[in-house]
Design a protein around this motif. Structure first.
Motif, PDB file in Angstrom:
ATOM      1  N   HIS A 139       0.820  -1.217   0.000  1.00  0.00           N
ATOM      2  CA  HIS A 139       0.000   0.000   0.000  1.00  0.00           C
ATOM      3  C   HIS A 139       0.850   1.263   0.000  1.00  0.00           C
ATOM      4  O   HIS A 139       0.489   2.263  -0.619  1.00  0.00           O
ATOM      5  CB  HIS A 139      -0.958   0.003   1.191  1.00  0.00           C
ATOM      6  CG  HIS A 139      -1.995   1.065   1.063  1.00  0.00           C
ATOM      7  ND1 HIS A 139      -1.796   2.352   1.508  1.00  0.00           N
ATOM      8  CD2 HIS A 139      -3.225   1.044   0.515  1.00  0.00           C
ATOM      9  CE1 HIS A 139      -2.868   3.081   1.242  1.00  0.00           C
ATOM     10  NE2 HIS A 139      -3.755   2.310   0.645  1.00  0.00           N
ATOM     11  N   ASP A 140       1.956   1.230   0.699  1.00  0.00           N
ATOM     12  CA  ASP A 140       2.889   2.358   0.765  1.00  0.00           C
ATOM     13  C   ASP A 140       4.253   1.869   0.313  1.00  0.00           C
ATOM     14  O   ASP A 140       5.168   1.688   1.117  1.00  0.00           O
ATOM     15  CB  ASP A 140       2.950   2.912   2.194  1.00  0.00           C
ATOM     16  CG  ASP A 140       1.627   3.518   2.613  1.00  0.00           C
ATOM     17  OD1 ASP A 140       1.236   4.541   2.030  1.00  0.00           O
ATOM     18  OD2 ASP A 140       0.984   2.947   3.514  1.00  0.00           O
ATOM     19  N   ALA A 141       4.370   1.622  -0.987  1.00  0.00           N
ATOM     20  CA  ALA A 141       5.566   1.018  -1.562  1.00  0.00           C
ATOM     21  C   ALA A 141       6.566   2.070  -2.030  1.00  0.00           C
ATOM     22  O   ALA A 141       6.212   3.219  -2.299  1.00  0.00           O
ATOM     23  CB  ALA A 141       5.172   0.122  -2.735  1.00  0.00           C
ATOM     24  N   PHE A 142       7.809   1.611  -2.153  1.00  0.00           N
ATOM     25  CA  PHE A 142       8.891   2.457  -2.639  1.00  0.00           C
ATOM     26  C   PHE A 142       9.693   1.694  -3.675  1.00  0.00           C
ATOM     27  O   PHE A 142       9.948   0.495  -3.525  1.00  0.00           O
ATOM     28  CB  PHE A 142       9.803   2.888  -1.487  1.00  0.00           C
ATOM     29  CG  PHE A 142       9.123   3.801  -0.516  1.00  0.00           C
ATOM     30  CD1 PHE A 142       9.189   5.176  -0.685  1.00  0.00           C
ATOM     31  CD2 PHE A 142       8.391   3.295   0.544  1.00  0.00           C
ATOM     32  CE1 PHE A 142       8.537   6.024   0.195  1.00  0.00           C
ATOM     33  CE2 PHE A 142       7.737   4.128   1.430  1.00  0.00           C
ATOM     34  CZ  PHE A 142       7.813   5.508   1.253  1.00  0.00           C
ATOM     35  N   ALA A 143      10.110   2.390  -4.707  1.00  0.00           N
ATOM     36  CA  ALA A 143      10.999   1.816  -5.711  1.00  0.00           C
ATOM     37  C   ALA A 143      12.390   1.677  -5.099  1.00  0.00           C
ATOM     38  O   ALA A 143      12.675   2.233  -4.034  1.00  0.00           O
ATOM     39  CB  ALA A 143      11.043   2.715  -6.946  1.00  0.00           C
ATOM     40  N   SER A 144      13.268   0.988  -5.793  1.00  0.00           N
ATOM     41  CA  SER A 144      14.611   0.756  -5.253  1.00  0.00           C
ATOM     42  C   SER A 144      15.403   2.051  -5.076  1.00  0.00           C
ATOM     43  O   SER A 144      16.334   2.098  -4.278  1.00  0.00           O
ATOM     44  CB  SER A 144      15.385  -0.224  -6.139  1.00  0.00           C
ATOM     45  OG  SER A 144      15.522   0.292  -7.447  1.00  0.00           O
ATOM     46  N   ASP A 145      15.004   3.107  -5.773  1.00  0.00           N
ATOM     47  CA  ASP A 145      15.693   4.396  -5.607  1.00  0.00           C
ATOM     48  C   ASP A 145      15.098   5.231  -4.469  1.00  0.00           C
ATOM     49  O   ASP A 145      15.505   6.371  -4.255  1.00  0.00           O
ATOM     50  CB  ASP A 145      15.679   5.191  -6.913  1.00  0.00           C
ATOM     51  CG  ASP A 145      14.283   5.606  -7.351  1.00  0.00           C
ATOM     52  OD1 ASP A 145      13.295   5.333  -6.633  1.00  0.00           O
ATOM     53  OD2 ASP A 145      14.189   6.213  -8.443  1.00  0.00           O
ATOM     54  N   GLY A 146      14.118   4.682  -3.750  1.00  0.00           N
ATOM     55  CA  GLY A 146      13.528   5.371  -2.611  1.00  0.00           C
ATOM     56  C   GLY A 146      12.329   6.243  -2.929  1.00  0.00           C
ATOM     57  O   GLY A 146      11.734   6.831  -2.031  1.00  0.00           O
ATOM     58  N   THR A 147      11.946   6.312  -4.193  1.00  0.00           N
ATOM     59  CA  THR A 147      10.787   7.117  -4.561  1.00  0.00           C
ATOM     60  C   THR A 147       9.503   6.304  -4.361  1.00  0.00           C
ATOM     61  O   THR A 147       9.504   5.081  -4.510  1.00  0.00           O
ATOM     62  CB  THR A 147      10.865   7.596  -6.020  1.00  0.00           C
ATOM     63  OG1 THR A 147      10.937   6.445  -6.882  1.00  0.00           O
ATOM     64  CG2 THR A 147      12.086   8.490  -6.241  1.00  0.00           C
ATOM     65  N   PRO A 148       8.398   6.968  -4.016  1.00  0.00           N
ATOM     66  CA  PRO A 148       7.122   6.253  -3.864  1.00  0.00           C
ATOM     67  C   PRO A 148       6.758   5.502  -5.152  1.00  0.00           C
ATOM     68  O   PRO A 148       7.042   5.968  -6.258  1.00  0.00           O
ATOM     69  CB  PRO A 148       6.125   7.373  -3.575  1.00  0.00           C
ATOM     70  CG  PRO A 148       6.954   8.456  -2.971  1.00  0.00           C
ATOM     71  CD  PRO A 148       8.276   8.383  -3.695  1.00  0.00           C
ATOM     72  N   ALA A 149       6.154   4.337  -4.985  1.00  0.00           N
ATOM     73  CA  ALA A 149       5.822   3.489  -6.136  1.00  0.00           C
ATOM     74  C   ALA A 149       4.385   2.996  -6.027  1.00  0.00           C
ATOM     75  O   ALA A 149       3.833   2.869  -4.947  1.00  0.00           O
ATOM     76  CB  ALA A 149       6.776   2.297  -6.190  1.00  0.00           C
ATOM     77  N   ARG A 150       3.802   2.721  -7.187  1.00  0.00           N
ATOM     78  CA  ARG A 150       2.478   2.101  -7.274  1.00  0.00           C
ATOM     79  C   ARG A 150       2.664   0.657  -7.696  1.00  0.00           C
ATOM     80  O   ARG A 150       3.489   0.353  -8.531  1.00  0.00           O
ATOM     81  CB  ARG A 150       1.641   2.784  -8.353  1.00  0.00           C
ATOM     82  CG  ARG A 150       0.991   4.065  -7.946  1.00  0.00           C
ATOM     83  CD  ARG A 150       0.238   4.651  -9.128  1.00  0.00           C
ATOM     84  NE  ARG A 150      -0.911   3.853  -9.494  1.00  0.00           N
ATOM     85  CZ  ARG A 150      -2.159   4.164  -9.184  1.00  0.00           C
ATOM     86  NH1 ARG A 150      -2.422   5.253  -8.534  1.00  0.00           N
ATOM     87  NH2 ARG A 150      -3.152   3.392  -9.564  1.00  0.00           N
ATOM     88  N   VAL A 151       1.817  -0.188  -7.119  1.00  0.00           N
ATOM     89  CA  VAL A 151       1.837  -1.593  -7.518  1.00  0.00           C
ATOM     90  C   VAL A 151       0.413  -2.126  -7.405  1.00  0.00           C
ATOM     91  O   VAL A 151      -0.280  -1.846  -6.434  1.00  0.00           O
ATOM     92  CB  VAL A 151       2.833  -2.436  -6.678  1.00  0.00           C
ATOM     93  CG1 VAL A 151       2.487  -2.442  -5.226  1.00  0.00           C
ATOM     94  CG2 VAL A 151       2.927  -3.856  -7.205  1.00  0.00           C
ATOM     95  N   GLY A 152      -0.029  -2.839  -8.413  1.00  0.00           N
ATOM     96  CA  GLY A 152      -1.346  -3.436  -8.398  1.00  0.00           C
ATOM     97  C   GLY A 152      -2.468  -2.426  -8.235  1.00  0.00           C
ATOM     98  O   GLY A 152      -3.502  -2.729  -7.643  1.00  0.00           O
ATOM     99  N   GLY A 153      -2.270  -1.191  -8.725  1.00  0.00           N
ATOM    100  CA  GLY A 153      -3.301  -0.179  -8.634  1.00  0.00           C
ATOM    101  C   GLY A 153      -3.394   0.532  -7.298  1.00  0.00           C
ATOM    102  O   GLY A 153      -4.302   1.306  -7.064  1.00  0.00           O
ATOM    103  N   ILE A 154      -2.446   0.240  -6.401  1.00  0.00           N
ATOM    104  CA  ILE A 154      -2.423   0.940  -5.119  1.00  0.00           C
ATOM    105  C   ILE A 154      -1.098   1.672  -4.964  1.00  0.00           C
ATOM    106  O   ILE A 154      -0.101   1.303  -5.555  1.00  0.00           O
ATOM    107  CB  ILE A 154      -2.658  -0.005  -3.920  1.00  0.00           C
ATOM    108  CG1 ILE A 154      -1.645  -1.145  -3.907  1.00  0.00           C
ATOM    109  CG2 ILE A 154      -4.064  -0.540  -3.915  1.00  0.00           C
ATOM    110  CD1 ILE A 154      -1.768  -2.049  -2.705  1.00  0.00           C
ATOM    111  N   GLY A 155      -1.132   2.731  -4.196  1.00  0.00           N
ATOM    112  CA  GLY A 155       0.082   3.499  -3.949  1.00  0.00           C
ATOM    113  C   GLY A 155      -0.147   4.958  -4.199  1.00  0.00           C
ATOM    114  O   GLY A 155      -1.284   5.431  -4.234  1.00  0.00           O
ATOM    115  N   PRO A 156       0.933   5.739  -4.392  1.00  0.00           N
ATOM    116  CA  PRO A 156       0.809   7.188  -4.575  1.00  0.00           C
ATOM    117  C   PRO A 156      -0.115   7.570  -5.720  1.00  0.00           C
ATOM    118  O   PRO A 156      -0.204   6.857  -6.731  1.00  0.00           O
ATOM    119  CB  PRO A 156       2.234   7.627  -4.900  1.00  0.00           C
ATOM    120  CG  PRO A 156       3.103   6.539  -4.408  1.00  0.00           C
ATOM    121  CD  PRO A 156       2.307   5.278  -4.493  1.00  0.00           C
TER     122      PRO A 156
END
Length: 182
Positions: free
Chosen positions: A162-179
């Motif tokens: 729900h509150d994911a981050f990419a490997s570079d530390g930026t917020p990420a979306r996955v499966g339609g959830i996230g920023p």
């Protein structure tokens, strides 16, 4: 390229050694789920005890995954007869394949049954973090990240779908959830 580590932890309603029907159902479904997850695209590996014995978590040899550890809030048994927990430690290529594996098929069915097997708590039951390619996360890493998530909420150091981050530390979306999920 960094890889995604995933640690899951849940306190079972009954010990793993319990011969009752719910424990048998949990094992039957769990074994099927684990086999399918390990074949899922993007799955790189998971912690397995060298001897493969059920319920012998604390004494098992986990090889490169390190000494077995659990969160401080786990207050049930630690012997083969009294252990009442289910936990995994795995490595993935990225968030999307992990999301697809968790929220589809047999694992989705197991998630729908989780309240039959697991105690409800206010603790997080899983955490993600990024590791450098070639690094094998340890059980202690997973516990540390889960406890960090509980204490500080999701940050690049320890996060959820729900509150994911990419490997570079930026917020990420996955499966339609996230920023920006308006």
């Amino acid at each position: 390229m960094p890889h995604l580590a995933l640690y899951t932890f849940g306190v079972l309603k009954s010990p793993l050694a319990d011969p009752g029907p719910l424990t048998a159902e949990f094992y039957a479904m769990g074994e099927s789920v684990y086999r399918r997850m390990s074949r899922h695209p993007g799955h790189l590996g998971h912690a397995e005890a060298a001897d493969g014995a059920r319920g012998v978590l604390f004494e098992a040899d986990w090889g490169a995954w390190g000494e077995f550890a659990v969160p401080t809030w786990y207050d049930k048994g630690r012997t083969a007869e009294t252990t009442a927990l289910a936990t995994t430690l795995s490595l993935w290529t990225d968030l999307s394949p992990a999301f697809d594996a968790v929220y589809a098929g047999r694992h989705r069915e197991a998630l729908n049954r989780r309240h039959d097997w697991f105690e409800r708590t206010d603790h997080p039951n899983y955490v993600f973090w990024w590791v450098a390619e070639g690094v094998i996360p340890t059980w202690r890493d997973g516990v540390s990240r889960l406890e960090h998530l509980r204490a500080h909420g999701p940050v690049p150091h320890a996060f959820t779908f729900h509150d994911a981050f990419a490997s570079d530390g930026t917020p990420a979306r996955v499966g339609g959830i996230g920023p920006n999920n308006d």
